[in-house]
Scaffold this motif. Structure first.
Motif, mmCIF file in Angstrom:
data_model
loop_
_atom_site.group_PDB
_atom_site.id
_atom_site.type_symbol
_atom_site.label_atom_id
_atom_site.label_comp_id
_atom_site.label_asym_id
_atom_site.label_seq_id
_atom_site.Cartn_x
_atom_site.Cartn_y
_atom_site.Cartn_z
ATOM 1 N N LYS A 194 -2.000 18.858 8.774
ATOM 2 C CA LYS A 194 -3.304 18.608 9.415
ATOM 3 C C LYS A 194 -3.404 19.322 10.761
ATOM 4 O O LYS A 194 -4.443 19.923 11.086
ATOM 5 N N ALA A 197 -3.486 23.227 10.528
ATOM 6 C CA ALA A 197 -4.807 23.651 10.028
ATOM 7 C C ALA A 197 -5.849 23.509 11.134
ATOM 8 O O ALA A 197 -6.680 24.404 11.333
ATOM 9 N N ALA A 198 -5.793 22.407 11.890
ATOM 10 C CA ALA A 198 -6.770 22.212 12.981
ATOM 11 C C ALA A 198 -6.591 23.254 14.076
ATOM 12 O O ALA A 198 -7.550 23.594 14.783
ATOM 13 N N GLY A 220 -5.376 20.141 4.153
ATOM 14 C CA GLY A 220 -5.623 21.363 4.932
ATOM 15 C C GLY A 220 -4.773 22.557 4.557
ATOM 16 O O GLY A 220 -4.944 23.641 5.122
#
Ligand code: NAP
Ligand code: ZN
Length: 355
Positions: A194, A197-198, A220
């Motif tokens: 996560k 990906a962020a 993600g």
């Protein structure tokens, strides 16, 4: 002193069971916190079972703590009664060495005080962690939480799984245009997916559990590789900027090192009970690749991570359990059967203690 109900291991081989002890009343800079939620980290299991060397018993694990401030010392300025706060893996450090001065308390040169099974700075008494109804912590080691109240159980794992993956991703400047591998989709790994990906990276998840593929893509990852399949691994040779390895068991590192580009880095955060076999040095030498390690994160960076997660709407994917299910949860964690973090609803502790 305040009577505290908890769950403790009394030896490396006995299941966790109800236990009570006294916590100190808040000193001048202390915050007393009623614990609402506590995540279950694989480190809890390693420690409770003395897998990293002998633990001190009784051992009360738990270092992914979210709770509500019940009382403060008269010198506390950062928090007030009623605030929602977090406590992670550390409750103190020497606060005067070079690492502490840089906000890297986890690398305290005199030894930080872990939230459990660790000596207090002055008394050297053994700390007891978050599988308990409340905890008393110096305000410097207490974190502000700005997520919605409805998310609080899923915020708890950020206090260890979140910061342990966020810190190396930041340290190696993961971002857009980079191909980043995350090895293992457990508590740490799913946060790694996560967060990377962020941060804008192209994320590839490596797993030994093909059944986790759909989840990894939802979390993600752009692609999922079953690491036991040499053909799938070979298709990614020499292509990664960075790999974060979260695996909790010893395994062959060479197949992952072979996936790094020239000058690529693989950082180990997984801390197995038995060592990995030594990697083949040619895998490192011939492409100037690096094998590194990373330990949780400092307090300032933990706050930065919590704020980043609040801004990006990131929480952990959790399965809420009652306190008395903890031993079963440990067995499931060993089978990689957790999607993707157990969190104890600490309101169930009272029933477990009364039973
Ligand atoms: P976890 O939820 O049990 O996840 C570990 C994952 O590793 C599993 O879900 C599984 O993923 C993979 N795995 C397990 N056994 C494996 C095996 N034999 N071969 C290959 N892969 C295997 O554990 P966690 O809470 O994320 O913790 C992971 C490790 O990090 C633990 O050792 C923990 O103590 C350590 N840790 C380190 C720090 C630090 O500061 N460095 C902080 C916290 C935790 P797949 O099913 O996807 O293969
Ligand atoms: Zn942990």
């Amino acid at each position: 002193m305040t009577l505290t109900h908890a769950y403790a291991a009394q030896s490396a081989t006995t299941p966790l069971a109800p236990f009570s002890f006294e916590r100190r009343a808040p000193l001048q800079r202390d915050v007393a916190i009623d614990i609402l939620h506590c995540g279950v980290c694989h480190s809890d299991l390693h420690t409770a079972r003395s897998e990293w060397g002998p633990a001190k018993y009784p051992c009360v694990p738990g270092h992914e703590i979210v709770g509500r401030v019940r009382a403060i010392g008269n010198g506390v300025s950062k928090f007030k009664v009623g605030d929602i706060v977090g406590v992670g893996c550390m409750v103190d450090s020497c606060q005067h060495c070079a690492s502490c001065a840089e906000g890297l308390e986890q690398y305290c040169e005199n030894g930080f005080t872990g939230t459990y099974d660790s000596p207090e700075q002055i008394s050297r008494e053994n700390t007891l962690g978050g599988y308990s109804d409340h905890i008393v912590v110096h305000e410097k080691f207490v974190l502000r939480i700005s997520h919605a109240e409805s998310d609080l159980a899923a915020v708890a794992p950020l206090l260890c799984a979140g910061i342990t993956t966020y810190s190396p991703l930041r340290q190696w400047q993961v971002g857009p245009g980079q191909k980043v591998g995350i090895v293992g989709l457990g508590g740490l790994g799913h946060m790694g997916v996560k967060l990377a990906a962020a941060m804008g990276a192209q994320v590839v998840l490596f797993t030994t559990s093909p059944g986790k593929t759909a989840d990894a893509l939802r979390l993600g990852a752009k692609e999922v590789v079953v690491s036991k399949d040499p053909a799938q691994m070979a298709a990614h040779a020499n292509s990664f900027d960075f790999i974060l390895n979260t695996v909790a068991a010893s395994h062959d590192l060479d197949p992952f090192i072979a996936l790094l580009k020239r000058d690529g880095t693989m950082t180990l955060v997984g801390a197995p009970a038995t060592p990995h076999k030594s990697p083949n040095v040619f895998g490192l030498i011939l492409k100037r690749r690096r094998l590194a390690g990373s330990l949780i994160g400092g307090i300032a960076e933990t706050q930065e991570m919590l704020d980043f997660c609040a801004q990006h709407g990131i929480v952990s994917d959790i399965e809420v359990i009652a306190m008395e299910q903890i031993n079963e949860a440990y067995e499931r964690m060993l089978r990689s059967d957790v999607k993707y973090r157990f969190v104890v609803d600490m309101s169930t502790l009272g029933q477990a203690v009364a039973a």
